[in-house]
Design an enzyme around this catalytic site. Structure first.
Site, PDB file in Angstrom:
ATOM      1  N   ALA A   1       0.840  -1.208   0.000  1.00 42.34           N
ATOM      2  CA  ALA A   1       0.000   0.000   0.000  1.00 42.34           C
ATOM      3  C   ALA A   1       0.873   1.255   0.000  1.00 42.34           C
ATOM      4  O   ALA A   1       0.741   2.130  -0.859  1.00 42.34           O
ATOM      5  CB  ALA A   1      -0.923  -0.028   1.214  1.00 42.34           C
TER       6      ALA A   1
ATOM      7  N   GLY B   1       4.353   1.324  -0.202  1.00 39.87           N
ATOM      8  CA  GLY B   1       5.496   1.224  -1.113  1.00 39.87           C
ATOM      9  C   GLY B   1       5.132   1.478  -2.567  1.00 39.87           C
ATOM     10  O   GLY B   1       5.839   2.213  -3.275  1.00 39.87           O
TER      11      GLY B   1
ATOM     12  N   ALA C   1      -3.423   4.634   2.695  1.00 37.10           N
ATOM     13  CA  ALA C   1      -3.331   3.894   1.435  1.00 37.10           C
ATOM     14  C   ALA C   1      -3.796   2.457   1.641  1.00 37.10           C
ATOM     15  O   ALA C   1      -3.645   1.884   2.718  1.00 37.10           O
ATOM     16  CB  ALA C   1      -1.886   3.905   0.928  1.00 37.10           C
TER      17      ALA C   1
ATOM     18  N   LYS D   1       2.321   9.441  17.147  1.00 39.34           N
ATOM     19  CA  LYS D   1       1.589   8.567  16.218  1.00 39.34           C
ATOM     20  C   LYS D   1       1.299   7.213  16.872  1.00 39.34           C
ATOM     21  O   LYS D   1       0.258   6.614  16.635  1.00 39.34           O
ATOM     22  CB  LYS D   1       2.370   8.380  14.913  1.00 39.34           C
ATOM     23  CG  LYS D   1       1.617   7.442  13.978  1.00 39.34           C
ATOM     24  CD  LYS D   1       1.794   7.687  12.534  1.00 39.34           C
ATOM     25  CE  LYS D   1       0.713   6.929  11.761  1.00 39.34           C
ATOM     26  NZ  LYS D   1       1.192   6.433  10.482  1.00 39.34           N
TER      27      LYS D   1
ATOM     28  N   SER E   1      -5.085  -0.837   9.885  1.00 35.17           N
ATOM     29  CA  SER E   1      -4.396  -1.905   9.140  1.00 35.17           C
ATOM     30  C   SER E   1      -4.273  -3.190   9.954  1.00 35.17           C
ATOM     31  O   SER E   1      -4.201  -4.275   9.383  1.00 35.17           O
ATOM     32  CB  SER E   1      -3.034  -1.434   8.638  1.00 35.17           C
ATOM     33  OG  SER E   1      -2.102  -1.372   9.675  1.00 35.17           O
TER      34      SER E   1
ATOM     35  N   GLU F   1       0.902  -6.101  13.033  1.00 37.49           N
ATOM     36  CA  GLU F   1       2.035  -5.368  13.634  1.00 37.49           C
ATOM     37  C   GLU F   1       1.791  -5.132  15.134  1.00 37.49           C
ATOM     38  O   GLU F   1       2.061  -4.040  15.626  1.00 37.49           O
ATOM     39  CB  GLU F   1       2.231  -4.025  12.921  1.00 37.49           C
ATOM     40  CG  GLU F   1       2.832  -4.141  11.527  1.00 37.49           C
ATOM     41  CD  GLU F   1       3.098  -2.784  10.878  1.00 37.49           C
ATOM     42  OE1 GLU F   1       2.188  -1.941  10.871  1.00 37.49           O
ATOM     43  OE2 GLU F   1       4.213  -2.575  10.389  1.00 37.49           O
TER      44      GLU F   1
HETATM   45  N1  LIG Z   1      -1.238   1.477   4.567  1.00 38.83           N
HETATM   46  C1  LIG Z   1      -1.297   2.621   5.246  1.00 38.83           C
HETATM   47  O1  LIG Z   1      -2.262   3.389   5.101  1.00 38.83           O
HETATM   48  C2  LIG Z   1      -0.187   3.018   6.175  1.00 38.83           C
HETATM   49  C3  LIG Z   1      -0.163   4.336   6.658  1.00 38.83           C
HETATM   50  C4  LIG Z   1       0.889   4.744   7.466  1.00 38.83           C
HETATM   51  C5  LIG Z   1       1.886   3.845   7.802  1.00 38.83           C
HETATM   52  N2  LIG Z   1       1.833   2.563   7.351  1.00 38.83           N
HETATM   53  C6  LIG Z   1       2.939   1.670   7.729  1.00 38.83           C
HETATM   54  O2  LIG Z   1       3.742   1.478   6.566  1.00 38.83           O
HETATM   55  C7  LIG Z   1       4.346   0.166   6.598  1.00 38.83           C
HETATM   56  C8  LIG Z   1       3.942  -0.574   5.321  1.00 38.83           C
HETATM   57  O3  LIG Z   1       2.541  -0.799   5.399  1.00 38.83           O
HETATM   58  P1  LIG Z   1       1.641  -1.207   4.139  1.00 38.83           P
HETATM   59  O4  LIG Z   1       0.237  -0.940   4.529  1.00 38.83           O
HETATM   60  O5  LIG Z   1       2.168  -0.614   2.899  1.00 38.83           O
HETATM   61  O6  LIG Z   1       1.895  -2.781   4.100  1.00 38.83           O
HETATM   62  P2  LIG Z   1       1.483  -3.822   2.937  1.00 38.83           P
HETATM   63  O7  LIG Z   1       0.403  -3.247   2.069  1.00 38.83           O
HETATM   64  O8  LIG Z   1       1.241  -5.114   3.640  1.00 38.83           O
HETATM   65  O9  LIG Z   1       2.801  -3.910   2.039  1.00 38.83           O
HETATM   66  C9  LIG Z   1       3.963  -4.522   2.449  1.00 38.83           C
HETATM   67  C10 LIG Z   1       4.664  -5.020   1.211  1.00 38.83           C
HETATM   68  O10 LIG Z   1       5.942  -5.547   1.583  1.00 38.83           O
HETATM   69  C11 LIG Z   1       6.135  -6.718   0.775  1.00 38.83           C
HETATM   70  N3  LIG Z   1       7.199  -7.517   1.377  1.00 38.83           N
HETATM   71  C12 LIG Z   1       7.206  -8.186   2.552  1.00 38.83           C
HETATM   72  N4  LIG Z   1       8.398  -8.772   2.763  1.00 38.83           N
HETATM   73  C13 LIG Z   1       9.165  -8.463   1.688  1.00 38.83           C
HETATM   74  C14 LIG Z   1      10.479  -8.770   1.310  1.00 38.83           C
HETATM   75  N5  LIG Z   1      11.276  -9.532   2.080  1.00 38.83           N
HETATM   76  N6  LIG Z   1      10.953  -8.316   0.126  1.00 38.83           N
HETATM   77  C15 LIG Z   1      10.168  -7.552  -0.682  1.00 38.83           C
HETATM   78  N7  LIG Z   1       8.898  -7.212  -0.371  1.00 38.83           N
HETATM   79  C16 LIG Z   1       8.409  -7.667   0.800  1.00 38.83           C
HETATM   80  C17 LIG Z   1       4.785  -7.364   0.761  1.00 38.83           C
HETATM   81  O11 LIG Z   1       4.730  -8.351  -0.250  1.00 38.83           O
HETATM   82  P3  LIG Z   1       3.416  -9.222  -0.602  1.00 38.83           P
HETATM   83  O12 LIG Z   1       2.774  -8.439  -1.711  1.00 38.83           O
HETATM   84  O13 LIG Z   1       3.946 -10.542  -1.019  1.00 38.83           O
HETATM   85  O14 LIG Z   1       2.570  -9.262   0.647  1.00 38.83           O
HETATM   86  C18 LIG Z   1       3.919  -6.134   0.484  1.00 38.83           C
HETATM   87  O15 LIG Z   1       3.880  -5.844  -0.894  1.00 38.83           O
HETATM   88  C19 LIG Z   1       3.828  -0.489   7.882  1.00 38.83           C
HETATM   89  O16 LIG Z   1       4.727  -0.291   8.938  1.00 38.83           O
HETATM   90  C20 LIG Z   1       2.524   0.273   8.166  1.00 38.83           C
HETATM   91  O17 LIG Z   1       2.141   0.257   9.528  1.00 38.83           O
HETATM   92  C21 LIG Z   1       0.826   2.122   6.546  1.00 38.83           C
END
Ligand SMILES: NC(=O)c1ccc[n+]([C@@H]2O[C@H](COP(=O)([O-])OP(=O)(O)OC[C@H]3O[C@@H](n4cnc5c(N)ncnc54)[C@H](OP(=O)(O)O)[C@@H]3O)[C@@H](O)[C@H]2O)c1
Length: 291
Positions: free
Chosen positions: A11, A13, A124, A175, A244, A256
């Site tokens: 989301a 990345g 996201a 946060k 999340s 998490e």
């Molecule tokens: N989403 C939000 O709105 C938001 C807002 C603020 C902060 N955050 C924080 O931002 C961070 C990321 O959250 P997110 O929501 O983006 O998580 P997410 O959607 O679960 O994305 C994580 C990504 O990392 C990939 N991944 C995991 N291990 C990996 C590795 N070894 N090599 C390469 N890719 C790998 C996953 O692959 P797969 O596709 O195979 O699962 C997935 O694509 C977290 O700490 C979250 O708390 C999120």
């Protein structure tokens, strides 16, 4: 021109990759666990598309200027497995995750002087590999200093509210006050509207008070008013808002809960501060994932 490898195009990345790719000064690639062909992000300003190179094997990457880690906190060690091929002597690593342990999670893998912790607020959601929705504006905060300033420069072409601060510790603990209280939603499998139950609101206040006490012991400046501010904001927010951890639990993914609640218990123990409500959240969420 900066060469950038984003590890973890979920989301956050994939959304950041799409924004970075709009600046042709950058050479952006992603290190993915699940491959995809292209990125498409629905932003409040319209659709962004990008076709970064997508790597799925360590041997495909070579040293870059910037590694951006955007995996969940629990995937930090597996993300660091990319470092030996992606990092050279001048590479800097930005850790874009929730929690307060951005540097601690990577200290055993990389030179801490070249790690930039990033606090991000960016609502996201991942629809499918490479497809995300950015539901609101993006805010990023980094520590003041050359590394932080250079990181922010990567996003200079965006409309992000991105800034450096002399008090990063307070920013991440503030946060965490919000994120830690979201555990109740994941425990109950109910979205934000459960805050209208007064007993639930009181439990959330207790979680936040514990977070404030431990955060202050860690050096964060946190006012008492944060407790009621967060509860009132949650009550005014959409009842169906899903955090999340709840989303991860519903889809059977790990949560998490250590980065958001366990850390309050662990660091509290270090300072002799009990955090029983956060400990309860961790136990219940861990138990919910056991057979
Ligand atoms: N989403 C939000 O709105 C938001 C807002 C603020 C902060 N955050 C924080 O931002 C961070 C990321 O959250 P997110 O929501 O983006 O998580 P997410 O959607 O679960 O994305 C994580 C990504 O990392 C990939 N991944 C995991 N291990 C990996 C590795 N070894 N090599 C390469 N890719 C790998 C996953 O692959 P797969 O596709 O195979 O699962 C997935 O694509 C977290 O700490 C979250 O708390 C999120």
């Amino acid at each position: 021109m900066a060469s950038i490898l984003l590890i973890g195009p979920g989301a956050i990345g994939a959304t950041l990759t799409a924004w970075l790719a709009q600046d042709d000064r950058h050479d952006v690639a992603v290190a993915a666990r699940t491959p995809f062909d292209s990125i498409e992000v629905q932003t409040p300003e319209g659709i962004l598309r990008a076709r970064p190179r997508v790597f799925t094997e360590f041997g495909q990457v070579s040293p870059v200027d910037w590694v951006l880690v955007a995996t969940k906190a629990y995937d930090s060690d597996s993300a660091a497995a990319w470092f030996p091929t992606a990092c050279g002597p001048r590479t800097r690593v930005a850790v874009i995750q929730n929690g307060v342990e951005h540097i601690a999670r990577f200290a055993k893998h990389f030179d801490v002087a070249r790690i930039v912790p990033v606090m991000i607020n960016l609502p996201a959601e991942r629809l499918s590999p490479g497809r995300t929705i950015q539901r609101g504006p993006a805010q990023m905060v980094v520590p003041a200093g050359p590394n932080g300033e250079d990181f922010l420069e990567l996003f200079a072409h965006t409309n992000f509210d991105a800034k450096a601060t002399d008090d990063f510790v307070s920013a991440v603990w503030r946060k965490l006050c919000l994120n830690s209280s979201g555990a109740i939603s994941a425990v109950l499998l109910k979205p934000q509207g459960i805050v209208h139950h007064e007993g639930v609101a009181e439990a959330m206040r207790t979680i936040i008070r514990e977070c404030i006490a431990v955060g202050r012991a860690e050096g964060a400046k946190l006012e008492d008013a944060i407790v009621d501010d967060l509860i009132e904001r949650a009550k005014r927010g959409p009842r169906d808002d899903t955090n999340s951890m709840l989303a991860d639990r519903r889809t059977g993914r790990p949560m998490e809960c250590d980065a958001r609640n366990g850390v309050i218990v662990r660091l509290g123990r270090k300072h002799g501060i009990a955090a029983p409500m956060n400990a309860l959240m961790v136990s219940l969420l861990e138990a919910s994932q056991q057979n």
